[in-house]
Each structure stands twice: as C-alpha cells, then as structure tokens.
Design an enzyme around this catalytic site. Sequence first.
Site, PDB file in Angstrom:
ATOM      1  N   ASP A 110       7.763   4.057  -8.809  1.00  0.00           N
ATOM      2  CA  ASP A 110       7.353   3.862  -7.245  1.00  0.00           C
ATOM      3  C   ASP A 110       7.469   5.024  -6.568  1.00  0.00           C
ATOM      4  OD1 ASP A 110       6.970   1.613  -5.016  1.00  0.00           O
ATOM      5  OD2 ASP A 110       8.417   3.158  -4.247  1.00  0.00           O
ATOM      6  N   TYR A 218       6.712   7.671   3.665  1.00  0.00           N
ATOM      7  CA  TYR A 218       5.300   7.551   3.968  1.00  0.00           C
ATOM      8  C   TYR A 218       4.897   8.235   5.375  1.00  0.00           C
ATOM      9  CZ  TYR A 218       6.213   3.466   0.775  1.00  0.00           C
ATOM     10  OH  TYR A 218       6.642   2.712  -0.395  1.00  0.00           O
ATOM     11  N   HIS A 278       5.764  -5.362 -10.166  1.00  0.00           N
ATOM     12  CA  HIS A 278       5.951  -3.820  -9.880  1.00  0.00           C
ATOM     13  C   HIS A 278       7.306  -3.287 -10.465  1.00  0.00           C
ATOM     14  CE1 HIS A 278       5.303  -0.135  -7.262  1.00  0.00           C
ATOM     15  NE2 HIS A 278       6.691  -0.563  -6.823  1.00  0.00           N
TER      16      HIS A 278
END
Length: 323
Positions: A110, A218, A278
């Site tokens: 990730d 982010y 994921h």
Amino acid sequence: MQNLPEMETHTIRTEFVETSPIRFEVDMCGEGDRLALCLHGFPEHAVSWRHQLPLLARLGYRAWAPNLRGYGNSTRPLRVEDYGIEILMDDVARLIDAADAKEVILLAHDWGAVIAWFFAMRRIRPLDRLIICNVPHPGPMARALKGGFDQLLRSWYVLFFQLPWLPEFVLGRNRAEAIGRLLTDTLWNRQAISPEHVEVFRNSAAIPGALTAMVNYYRALVRGGGARRQQKLGYPVIDIPTLMLWGDADMALGVETIRGTNAYVSDLTLRVLPHISHWVQQDAPEEVNAMIEAFLKGRSVPQMRWIAELHVEGTVEGRDEYL
C-alpha cells in the site's frame, strides 16, 4: 486457510531507531548483516508484517518493520509538507543507513509500496530485491486513471482526503471504529486479522494527531505536488529482481492498474492471488510467505495452490507474459 508452519517461531521485539529528525518505532526479528525492510500501508501499523518477520528471520535476514512517520509511536510531524514523497524516501534511506547492512531487500504494501516504487526507481540506496504488495507502479496507475472512470471511482477517497478535518472526523469516530471495519470487512479470510490486532490498528489511529498524519500522506502527494514532481522526473526502469503480489479482490485498485508493469521493471515476477483482498500479506499469509521464500531463494515462485478460473481478457492471470 491453514496455520503458518510451526517453524516460524522467531520472536518479534519492538525497539526504537533514532534517525534525525525521526525516531522510528520498529518491530524487529532476526539478526545478521542482511536487512529486510518492511514498509506498511494506510491505515495500518508495523504489526501488519507479523507473519512475514519470522519467515525473513528464518531465511537469515535481520527483518525490520518500522511504523512509518506519523504512525504508532514513531515521531509525528504536524505539517502536510512533512509527508512529501521525497521526505518519505529519505526516511527509508536513513533506516537503511542505521541498519548498516551489507544487503538490503525492500518489502512494501500500500503506501509503503508507493514509497518503495519511487525509492527503487530513483536508486536512493542500493537494493538487492524488491517485493511489492497491492500497489501499482505509478506509470500503469496513471494510465488506468486516464483510461476510464472505473479506477477514478475506486480512488474517490484520495480526493476526499484532500479536505481539511473531515476525513479525520469520519475515520476517528468511536475510537477509530471505521479503521477496524476497513481492515476486516473486505478480507477474504474474515479471521485473518484477530480482534487483538484490530485493536492495535484502532489504538494507533486513535492517538491524538495520528489520523491527520496518516491522511497527510495523500495531501502531500496530491495537493502538495509530490506526484507531479515525480512524474516530471520520469519513471526510469527498475532493474533489480522484483516480485509483485496482487490480491485481485482489492476494493480500491483494479487489476487493470498492473497491466504494463513489465515496461517499467526489467526483471518482474507477478503473482495474482484470486479472491484475496488488498491486505494480501495478512489475508493469505501462508501463500504469500511461500512466494516470498521461493523468490528470495532464487526458485520458481509458486502460484496460489488453489488458483483456478481467473481470466483477464482471456489470459490466465498470474503469469508474467500477459503484461
């Protein structure tokens, strides 16, 4: 899902590694002058590598899984710009320097894999091998975002995270209950993350300021311009042996985001794990560990042993040639 082999009994300990200006909380396992550095993702914790650290120790590595800056009890800077991709790459370099190892392999999932892709292509420090879990190379990812609405819709949360305070409020309610649900509700094996480990993830996110730090990754990449800066530098080919493991039931990233990876990685081995989420190294640890062990020993990397009818445009997924 079977339990991991009983041989994986090396003890995991937690220590702190000082690298100015960040003090990293690091889960460690094993000894020696070969470093296996494991980078976790959002919204996780070093404990997400709990199944792999003993394996790496058995294979002769000194395995480190740091809580990245802002996570757990690692140093938590306050500003968005403190989470720029160049700074995150420098963190990895400082950890490698602190380890003073003769050989380095990088394993990443990730957000850790976002850092690892750029770290490898920029050749910040020499790496012997690279293992990537469920994050595409930025080149194919950019093409997937431009190619249709499917991946744009899947990536809605990245834009949501650009908002001030609201993401932290939503994720942090009821002692970060949403973090626990995110990590468990999408698993293939619903017992893969125990209630004890869910508490670790939730408690880490509930530390004052932690969610802001986590979301700032982010914000720095998008509105801070980190992605644009890296794109302007180009994506030179990564020439170290690279293993890419992909759970095909990823709720945020479609399999189309990995097509074309071999144009950016000259020595690529891809294995797709059907029905796995994921959170691949936690959801299918036995299969992932078998693949990692084979790769590190220079053997043929196995397919998932119950791989069956997964097709992408008529080609069986999990082989390199369809990329």
